[in-house]
Design a protein around this motif. Structure first.
Motif, mmCIF file in Angstrom:
data_model
loop_
_atom_site.group_PDB
_atom_site.id
_atom_site.type_symbol
_atom_site.label_atom_id
_atom_site.label_comp_id
_atom_site.label_asym_id
_atom_site.label_seq_id
_atom_site.Cartn_x
_atom_site.Cartn_y
_atom_site.Cartn_z
ATOM 1 N N THR A 1 -8.244 0.726 -3.812
ATOM 2 C CA THR A 1 -7.365 1.358 -2.155
ATOM 3 C C THR A 1 -6.303 2.428 -2.188
ATOM 4 O O THR A 1 -5.634 2.222 -3.060
ATOM 5 C CB THR A 1 -5.724 0.534 -1.257
ATOM 6 O OG1 THR A 1 -6.946 -0.981 -1.136
ATOM 7 C CG2 THR A 1 -5.934 1.079 0.339
ATOM 8 N N GLU B 1 -3.510 0.325 -3.966
ATOM 9 C CA GLU B 1 -3.989 -1.392 -4.595
ATOM 10 C C GLU B 1 -5.643 -1.295 -5.130
ATOM 11 O O GLU B 1 -6.004 -0.881 -4.952
ATOM 12 C CB GLU B 1 -4.297 -1.951 -3.378
ATOM 13 C CG GLU B 1 -2.392 -1.891 -2.284
ATOM 14 C CD GLU B 1 -1.923 -3.133 -3.485
ATOM 15 O OE1 GLU B 1 -3.003 -4.202 -3.763
ATOM 16 O OE2 GLU B 1 -0.641 -2.595 -3.276
ATOM 17 N N ALA C 1 0.924 -1.546 -0.140
ATOM 18 C CA ALA C 1 -0.346 -0.346 -0.187
ATOM 19 C C ALA C 1 0.907 1.263 0.247
ATOM 20 O O ALA C 1 0.171 2.912 -0.068
ATOM 21 C CB ALA C 1 -1.292 -0.103 1.040
#
Length: 198
Positions: free
Chosen positions: A121, A192, A86
């Motif tokens: 994400t 992500e 991330a």
């Protein structure tokens, strides 16, 4: 799941599930555990040293980036969306010129999957490029994309957004197409992108 022995020469045993039907087996190689469940591992020589863990079903499928409409090479490569980190991000081009919306990334799931949804994400270090409006396309050959199978909007939060389709869709390729940014800027980004599939 891979189990590491902490006692030299010890035999690691494990059992999947609970109750009397759960049978102990000698551990010799990593255990496929995609469907999740409860697993107990212990040393044959010291059965009192045991640990039990419960894992959820893994629905995220590994994908590969095969195309992107724009990326900031080096810092913002689209392949960062599938690396499982991330802290690395995809970011559309901004150093030479600022690419305009829409922006998209195409992913290959390696074979036809029963696609159920996705997880987007946003980047963790900045609000720059937070996608607001999006479309999802699927394809059998990575060339013919047809009409979007889903349209939506993300809330302006830094949390992962899990989106499920109304019903599963059989396809090999999936396109994430960003239409706008939360603050009206021209660039897009993400930490992500995960495909949820069987």
């Amino acid at each position: 799941i891979a189990i590491e022995s902490g006692i030299e020469g010890a035999t690691v045993m494990y059992k999947i599930g609970t109750g009397r039907k759960a049978k102990a087996v000698k551990y010799t190689e990593p255990i496929p555990f995609r469907d999740g469940g409860t697993i107990t591992a212990y040393y044959k020589e010291k059965p009192e040293l045991k640990v039990t863990m419960t894992y959820a079903k893994i629905e995220k499928i590994n994908t590969e980036v095969i195309f992107t409409s724009s990326e900031e090479v080096g810092e913002g490569n689209a392949k960062h969306l599938v690396e499982g980190d991330a802290n690395s991000i995809w970011h559309t081009m901004y150093s030479v010129t600022v690419a305009k919306y829409p922006h998209w990334v195409d992913f290959d799931a390696a074979s036809v999957k029963n696609m159920k949804g996705f997880i987007y994400t946003p980047r963790m270090d900045s609000y720059n490029g937070y996608v607001k409006d999006y479309e999802i396309y699927v394809s059998q050959d990575g060339k013919d994309w047809g009409e979007p199978v889903m349209k939506g909007s993300f809330e302006a939060t830094g949390e992962a957004h899990k989106v499920m389709f109304e019903k599963p869709i059989k396809a090999r390729y999936i396109r994430f197409r960003a239409l706008s940014e939360q603050r009206g800027n021209d660039y897009a980004s993400g930490a992500e992108f995960g495909l949820i599939a069987e």
